[in-house]
Design a protein around this motif. Structure first.
Motif, PDB file in Angstrom:
ATOM      1  N   MET A  15     102.210  36.386  28.829  1.00  0.00           N
ATOM      2  CA  MET A  15     101.016  36.962  29.459  1.00  0.00           C
ATOM      3  C   MET A  15     100.627  38.297  28.820  1.00  0.00           C
ATOM      4  SD  MET A  15     101.585  36.181  33.475  1.00  0.00           S
ATOM      5  CE  MET A  15      99.864  36.489  33.852  1.00  0.00           C
ATOM      6  N   ARG A  16     101.414  38.735  27.863  1.00  0.00           N
ATOM      7  CA  ARG A  16     101.158  40.042  27.267  1.00  0.00           C
ATOM      8  C   ARG A  16      99.964  39.981  26.320  1.00  0.00           C
ATOM      9  NH1 ARG A  16     104.936  43.586  28.375  1.00  0.00           N
ATOM     10  NH2 ARG A  16     104.304  44.960  26.703  1.00  0.00           N
ATOM     11  N   ARG A  17      99.164  41.029  26.346  1.00  0.00           N
ATOM     12  CA  ARG A  17      98.005  41.131  25.450  1.00  0.00           C
ATOM     13  C   ARG A  17      98.175  42.370  24.583  1.00  0.00           C
ATOM     14  NH1 ARG A  17      92.177  42.878  27.648  1.00  0.00           N
ATOM     15  NH2 ARG A  17      91.115  43.244  25.671  1.00  0.00           N
ATOM     16  N   ASN A  18      98.175  42.135  23.291  1.00  0.00           N
ATOM     17  CA  ASN A  18      98.260  43.214  22.304  1.00  0.00           C
ATOM     18  C   ASN A  18      97.107  43.033  21.329  1.00  0.00           C
ATOM     19  OD1 ASN A  18     101.112  43.932  23.136  1.00  0.00           O
ATOM     20  ND2 ASN A  18     101.424  41.855  22.386  1.00  0.00           N
ATOM     21  N   GLU A  19      96.690  44.130  20.743  1.00  0.00           N
ATOM     22  CA  GLU A  19      95.617  44.059  19.745  1.00  0.00           C
ATOM     23  C   GLU A  19      95.902  45.048  18.625  1.00  0.00           C
ATOM     24  OE1 GLU A  19      91.926  42.890  22.729  1.00  0.00           O
ATOM     25  OE2 GLU A  19      92.214  44.998  22.164  1.00  0.00           O
ATOM     26  N   VAL A  20      95.571  44.637  17.415  1.00  0.00           N
ATOM     27  CA  VAL A  20      95.571  45.558  16.288  1.00  0.00           C
ATOM     28  C   VAL A  20      94.110  45.795  15.946  1.00  0.00           C
ATOM     29  CG1 VAL A  20      96.220  45.906  13.872  1.00  0.00           C
ATOM     30  CG2 VAL A  20      97.786  44.720  15.414  1.00  0.00           C
TER      31      VAL A  20
ATOM     32  N   HIS B   8      99.700  40.496  12.056  1.00  0.00           N
ATOM     33  CA  HIS B   8      98.316  40.443  12.542  1.00  0.00           C
ATOM     34  C   HIS B   8      97.413  41.457  11.832  1.00  0.00           C
ATOM     35  CE1 HIS B   8     100.266  37.994  15.603  1.00  0.00           C
ATOM     36  NE2 HIS B   8      99.089  37.419  15.692  1.00  0.00           N
ATOM     37  N   LEU B   9      97.979  42.586  11.445  1.00  0.00           N
ATOM     38  CA  LEU B   9      97.201  43.550  10.662  1.00  0.00           C
ATOM     39  C   LEU B   9      96.793  42.929   9.325  1.00  0.00           C
ATOM     40  CD1 LEU B   9      95.999  46.339  10.069  1.00  0.00           C
ATOM     41  CD2 LEU B   9      98.286  47.071   9.311  1.00  0.00           C
ATOM     42  N   LYS B  10      97.708  42.191   8.693  1.00  0.00           N
ATOM     43  CA  LYS B  10      97.387  41.537   7.414  1.00  0.00           C
ATOM     44  C   LYS B  10      96.250  40.529   7.592  1.00  0.00           C
ATOM     45  CE  LYS B  10      99.595  39.330   3.521  1.00  0.00           C
ATOM     46  NZ  LYS B  10      99.829  37.980   3.193  1.00  0.00           N
TER      47      LYS B  10
ATOM     48  N   TYR C 186      98.275  46.278  26.390  1.00  0.00           N
ATOM     49  CA  TYR C 186      97.594  46.236  27.677  1.00  0.00           C
ATOM     50  C   TYR C 186      98.500  46.024  28.882  1.00  0.00           C
ATOM     51  CZ  TYR C 186      93.131  46.087  25.241  1.00  0.00           C
ATOM     52  OH  TYR C 186      92.038  46.401  24.463  1.00  0.00           O
ATOM     53  N   ASN C 187      99.773  45.749  28.678  1.00  0.00           N
ATOM     54  CA  ASN C 187     100.633  45.378  29.796  1.00  0.00           C
ATOM     55  C   ASN C 187     101.814  46.322  29.951  1.00  0.00           C
ATOM     56  OD1 ASN C 187      99.749  42.693  28.186  1.00  0.00           O
ATOM     57  ND2 ASN C 187      99.448  42.474  30.382  1.00  0.00           N
TER      58      ASN C 187
ATOM     59  N   ILE D 271      92.001  42.225  16.372  1.00  0.00           N
ATOM     60  CA  ILE D 271      92.625  40.904  16.481  1.00  0.00           C
ATOM     61  C   ILE D 271      93.679  40.979  17.582  1.00  0.00           C
ATOM     62  CG2 ILE D 271      94.346  41.345  14.661  1.00  0.00           C
ATOM     63  CD1 ILE D 271      94.029  38.355  13.882  1.00  0.00           C
ATOM     64  N   ALA D 272      93.693  39.986  18.456  1.00  0.00           N
ATOM     65  CA  ALA D 272      94.610  39.971  19.597  1.00  0.00           C
ATOM     66  C   ALA D 272      95.784  39.037  19.336  1.00  0.00           C
ATOM     67  CB  ALA D 272      93.859  39.529  20.849  1.00  0.00           C
ATOM     68  N   PHE D 273      96.923  39.349  19.986  1.00  0.00           N
ATOM     69  CA  PHE D 273      98.086  38.469  19.953  1.00  0.00           C
ATOM     70  C   PHE D 273      98.915  38.690  21.208  1.00  0.00           C
ATOM     71  CE2 PHE D 273      99.259  42.371  17.813  1.00  0.00           C
ATOM     72  CZ  PHE D 273     100.585  42.620  18.150  1.00  0.00           C
ATOM     73  N   SER D 274      99.686  37.670  21.572  1.00  0.00           N
ATOM     74  CA  SER D 274     100.507  37.769  22.779  1.00  0.00           C
ATOM     75  C   SER D 274     101.961  38.009  22.396  1.00  0.00           C
ATOM     76  CB  SER D 274     100.364  36.496  23.616  1.00  0.00           C
ATOM     77  OG  SER D 274     100.803  35.390  22.868  1.00  0.00           O
ATOM     78  N   GLY D 275     102.819  38.072  23.413  1.00  0.00           N
ATOM     79  CA  GLY D 275     104.238  38.331  23.173  1.00  0.00           C
ATOM     80  C   GLY D 275     104.501  39.822  23.079  1.00  0.00           C
ATOM     81  N   TYR D 276     105.681  40.149  22.605  1.00  0.00           N
ATOM     82  CA  TYR D 276     106.033  41.561  22.441  1.00  0.00           C
ATOM     83  C   TYR D 276     105.473  42.075  21.117  1.00  0.00           C
ATOM     84  CZ  TYR D 276     109.043  41.044  26.467  1.00  0.00           C
ATOM     85  OH  TYR D 276     109.504  40.812  27.738  1.00  0.00           O
ATOM     86  N   ALA D 277     105.015  43.315  21.122  1.00  0.00           N
ATOM     87  CA  ALA D 277     104.403  43.904  19.934  1.00  0.00           C
ATOM     88  C   ALA D 277     105.486  44.456  19.006  1.00  0.00           C
ATOM     89  CB  ALA D 277     103.421  44.997  20.333  1.00  0.00           C
TER      90      ALA D 277
END
Length: 195
Positions: free
Chosen positions: A184-189, A151-153, A175-176, A137-143
């Motif tokens: 513009m940040r891309r994060n994924e769990v 997002h893990l839930k 990813y950034n 699952i992807a999300f933006s902003g700071y991780a």
């Protein structure tokens, strides 16, 4: 009249800075290579089931993200037996195992286990990560810890609703670089699922 002029100049300067920051983020994001994967299925909440082929990872155990990143960055910038500079790729992968934090850089796609330069720092290990299927699952902003847990839930609930069992601990993929604009940040769990 002079006051309005100064305010307008300040506004133009701020807008120009934001534009440059956005362009920087876009340029860096497009120039960093990522490991290939195939999306097998997309579930509710934009959860993707992906298949990844074999990858080579440089892995370290670290007290925190800064220490782990610094150690791995040293490795790819020449702290290896061949003094070879290795291209930075995305994502940077972090996870916890038995209460300890690990971080990994994914080596470029054309690397293999035998040909990957050996690290000079004994705290950096080179590992083969075999082909696997991941639910992501992807999300933006700071991780932040909060956004990662939230997002893990969602990911776990989505998989449970589909009757999909997971394997091992969750991973965070970022990813950034730290200077990319938050929007513009891309994060994924991600969680590994059975093949």
């Amino acid at each position: 009249m002079i006051e309005i002029s100064k305010i307008q100049m300040a506004a133009v300067a701020i807008l120009a800075a934001l534009l440059l920051w956005t362009l920087y983020g876009a340029f860096v994001s497009m120039s960093v290579k990522e490991p290939p994967y195939q999306v097998i299925e997309t579930l509710e909440n934009d959860v993707e089931i992906r298949e990844y082929s074999n990858q080579i990872w440089a892995v370290t155990l670290a007290e925190d993200e800064n220490q782990g990143f610094g150690r791995l960055f040293g490795y790819i910038t020449g702290a290896n037996e061949e003094e070879k500079k290795i291209e930075m790729t995305a994502p940077v992968v972090t996870w916890e195992e038995d209460g300890e934090m690990f971080m990994a850089f994914v080596m470029p796609e054309d690397f293999n286990l035998e040909g990957t330069p050996r690290p000079l720092d004994e705290k950096v290990k080179i590992e083969l990560v075999k082909e696997r299927r991941m639910a992501v699952i992807a999300f933006s902003g700071y991780a932040t810890e909060d956004s990662r847990k939230r997002h893990l839930k969602i990911l776990e609930e989505t998989l449970e609703a589909q009757g999909i069992e997971t394997i091992g601990d969750p991973v965070l993929m970022q990813y950034n670089d730290p200077w990319a604009p938050p929007f513009m940040r891309r994060n994924e769990v991600g969680l590994e699922v059975g093949l």
